[in-house]
Design a protein around this motif. Structure first.
Motif: not given
Length: 144
Positions: A85-91
């Motif tokens: 998927g997609f996230e706003e910021a890096r994990m």
């Protein structure tokens, strides 16, 4: 930021030297391509097998290219995508490729992953039972 989390089985157990080489090459390339993530390796004495759990994240085009290389790598098989998927910021912003060589006890209390070296784990994946891998991987991330 796109991410992919997967598990796979090593064709043959990896030695410490092989893991070190894999990490060195991955970290160098990932830094150039803006990829971050974490790789867990679990060796099972009982079955003389190695298993990978990995999260990778980065710009979509670069991540898709990396995923094609990973998917085609002959050093592992039974590659199962657990999450994408997609996230706003890096994990995993500080790790070009974090690594942990996990012992059996490290996964003992993690639902879904305690039995990664057993057929039941892989059968459960085939039937759609996907453990929450991101939580597991985030548990190993210390931000350093």
């Amino acid at each position: 930021m796109k991410y992919i989390v997967y598990v796979s089985q090593a064709r043959a157990p990896f030695s410490i030297d092989q893991l070190t080489d894999l990490l060195g090459r991955s970290r160098s390339r990932n830094t150039k391509e803006g990829i971050t993530g974490i790789l867990l390796y679990r060796y099972s004495d009982d079955f003389d097998k190695g298993y990978f759990i990995q999260a990778i994240e980065g710009p979509e085009a670069e991540l898709d290219a990396l995923w094609r290389r990973i998917s085609g790598d002959s050093r592992h098989h039974t590659i199962v995508t657990l999450s994408e998927g997609f996230e706003e910021a890096r994990m995993f912003p500080n790790w070009s490729m974090g690594f942990k060589n996990v012992e059996p006890g490290d996964l003992a209390d993690v639902p879904g992953f305690a039995d990664i070296d057993k057929d039941s784990f892989w059968e459960n994946l085939r039937s759609g039972g996907m453990p929450e891998a991101l939580d597991l991987l985030r548990g190993f991330y210390d931000g350093d």
